[in-house]
Design an enzyme around this catalytic site. Structure first.
Site: not given
Length: 203
Positions: A119, A128, A131, A133
């Site tokens: 990344r 990307r 990701d 999160d």
């Protein structure tokens, strides 16, 4: 599937978990005594997107003190915050885990998984490979700039709410209420289920 990273002592997905944390959770790893429930959002729009998402799920399961409990269906979504057509579409999914890691260590693990899949963080809304999160962690509400909980934009993002609702229809987003109600309030434009694609729970 060939793993995108080695499992040796230089494995970048393992290094960021501090030794003290590993020692603390090892004893609870098989039973996860008093675990916390966390929700993570995954997204990829470069390379083999489905394989990368599955690799991230597997890497989470390989984390001491983390157990993957559920994986959502895959959604294909338009990139957020950029001109339409300027980037490939994303594959998105939500993962529910139980963990004995504190939020800061779970965040380190998320960043380590991103690094393992190369990344790059050179532009805010840039494409990307992956990701990862943290959407929510138990009922924690925190405005810590390093890790704001719940995720400050989760309540307005259909690509988080739709797969989360699929895998947990009664879910609540701390401070915002039922995910079902939040999903009703946002548009699903640009967010499409991909019934032909599937992520698997780690064996």
């Amino acid at each position: 599937m060939t793993a995108p990273f080695s499992q040796g002592p230089t494995d970048p997905t393992v290094q960021p978990v501090p030794a003290s944390v590993v020692e603390r959770v090892d004893a609870a790893d098989t039973t996860l005594q008093n675990p916390k429930r966390a929700v993570l959002s995954l997204g990829s729009n470069l390379g083999n997107r489905l394989e990368t998402l599955q690799g991230a799920v597997d890497a989470l399961e390989d984390t001491p003190g983390v157990r993957v409990k559920a994986v959502s269906p895959v959604y294909e979504t338009e990139p957020w915050g950029v001109e339409p057509g300027s980037q490939p579409s994303y594959f998105n999914a939500v993962v529910l885990v139980k963990t004995t890691l504190p939020p800061s260590s779970l965040l380190e693990r998320a960043h380590a998984i991103e690094e393992a899949f190369h990344r790059v963080r050179d532009e805010r809304w840039g494409p990307r490979t992956i990701d990862v999160d943290i959407v929510s962690y138990a009922d924690v509400v925190s405005d810590d700039p390093r890790l704001t909980l719940p995720h400050p934009r989760a309540h307005e993002r259909a690509f988080v709410l739709a797969p989360w609702h699929d895998v947990d229809p009664d879910a609540q987003l701390p401070g915002h209420g039922p995910v079902a109600g939040l999903l009703t309030a946002v548009t699903r434009a640009g967010v499409a289920p991909r019934a032909d694609l599937e992520l698997h729970l780690p064996e």
